[in-house]
Design an enzyme around this catalytic site. Structure first.
Site, PDB file in Angstrom:
ATOM      1  N   VAL A  66       0.863  -1.173   0.000  1.00 51.30           N
ATOM      2  CA  VAL A  66       0.000   0.000   0.000  1.00 51.30           C
ATOM      3  C   VAL A  66       0.903   1.227   0.000  1.00 51.30           C
ATOM      4  O   VAL A  66       1.957   1.241   0.634  1.00 51.30           O
ATOM      5  CB  VAL A  66      -0.942   0.010   1.231  1.00 51.30           C
ATOM      6  CG1 VAL A  66      -1.591   1.373   1.423  1.00 51.30           C
ATOM      7  CG2 VAL A  66      -2.013  -1.061   1.091  1.00 51.30           C
ATOM      8  N   CYS A  67       0.482   2.254  -0.724  1.00 50.82           N
ATOM      9  CA  CYS A  67       1.170   3.543  -0.737  1.00 50.82           C
ATOM     10  C   CYS A  67       2.613   3.358  -1.211  1.00 50.82           C
ATOM     11  O   CYS A  67       2.871   2.612  -2.162  1.00 50.82           O
ATOM     12  CB  CYS A  67       1.071   4.185   0.645  1.00 50.82           C
ATOM     13  SG  CYS A  67       1.431   5.957   0.699  1.00 50.82           S
ATOM     14  N   THR A  68       3.572   3.998  -0.557  1.00 57.77           N
ATOM     15  CA  THR A  68       4.966   3.920  -1.003  1.00 57.77           C
ATOM     16  C   THR A  68       5.635   2.605  -0.639  1.00 57.77           C
ATOM     17  O   THR A  68       6.819   2.419  -0.922  1.00 57.77           O
ATOM     18  CB  THR A  68       5.783   5.093  -0.440  1.00 57.77           C
ATOM     19  OG1 THR A  68       5.655   5.115   0.989  1.00 57.77           O
ATOM     20  CG2 THR A  68       5.298   6.414  -1.019  1.00 57.77           C
TER      21      THR A  68
ATOM     22  N   ALA B 207      -2.733   2.463  -4.121  1.00 58.00           N
ATOM     23  CA  ALA B 207      -2.334   3.864  -4.060  1.00 58.00           C
ATOM     24  C   ALA B 207      -2.215   4.303  -2.595  1.00 58.00           C
ATOM     25  O   ALA B 207      -2.101   3.481  -1.693  1.00 58.00           O
ATOM     26  CB  ALA B 207      -3.334   4.707  -4.841  1.00 58.00           C
TER      27      ALA B 207
END
Length: 220
Positions: free
Chosen positions: A95-97, A146
């Site tokens: 998730v995310c970075t 994202a």
């Protein structure tokens, strides 16, 4: 599920809440060593296991993101752990970075992937990934989501693959996940240039650190 200093707690806690119900007591929170891990906002989470005791063969390997991402992208021990477990995992996810950490470990080379909007298009290609502007991206056994809130969508989409759509729908209802945000500002396109500029200023250390870490990686 990997924990590391400076991670964003919600990247992990949202998916953990939804996936724990189908994990049958076999969901492992893992860090370099077992014990407390401080997130990027100061919230402390607890890893029950260290790398040495984490099972070798995993159904799902999960990596969150957060302000600590650039340091993890440069951490040889973290990357070696991810390469080892990722080589055998049924699903390799983030998730995310967290996708940048997977990419730094060489686990997204040639895969379609997403990340937080602030780094997706500039950093993912440097790590061999093909950036995609979507909330959740499946490519073979790689699943990336994202930024932050997309972790809930990720967990429901993965749950549907693991246990079926009705189980995922049930989890969504139990969580009363029916988002109706007070503002339409969840993407740069919706927020507009002025708000996006304010957000970029807040995210500048993460952006610059991630770009520098990616530039330092030697790719074959």
């Amino acid at each position: 599920m990997l924990l590391f200093p400076g991670m964003t707690a919600l990247d992990l806690v949202g998916p953990q809440n939804l996936l724990a119900g189908i994990a049958g007591g076999h969901l492992h929170l893992v860090a370099r060593t077992a014990g407390p891990v401080v997130s990027d906002t100061g919230l402390t989470l607890v890893a029950g296991e260290g790398f040495a005791t984490c099972p070798r063969d995993l159904d799902v390997l999960f990596v969150p993101g957060g302000d600590g991402t650039p340091a993890q992208m440069r951490d040889a021990e973290i990357l070696a752990f991810l390469r080892d477990r990722g080589a055998r995992a049924g699903w390799v996810t983030s998730v995310c970075t967290g996708s940048l950490i997977l990419g730094a470990a060489g686990l997204l080379d040639g895969y379609r992937a997403t990340s937080h909007w602030c780094v997706r298009d500039r950093v993912l290609p440097r790590l061999g990934a093909i950036p995609v502007n979507e909330r959740v991206v499946f490519d073979r056994n790689r699943v990336t989501a994202a930024g932050i809130s997309a972790g809930l969508d990720f967990a429901l989409a993965l749950s549907a693959r693991l246990r079926g759509a009705d189980d995922a729908r049930t989890s969504q209802l139990v969580a009363e996940y029916a988002p109706a945000p007070p503002f339409a500002a969840g993407t740069p396109e919706a927020a507009g240039p002025a708000i996006t500029a304010r957000a970029r200023a807040i995210l500048a250390p993460l952006i610059e650190g991630s770009e520098a870490a990616a530039a330092a990686i030697t790719r074959p």
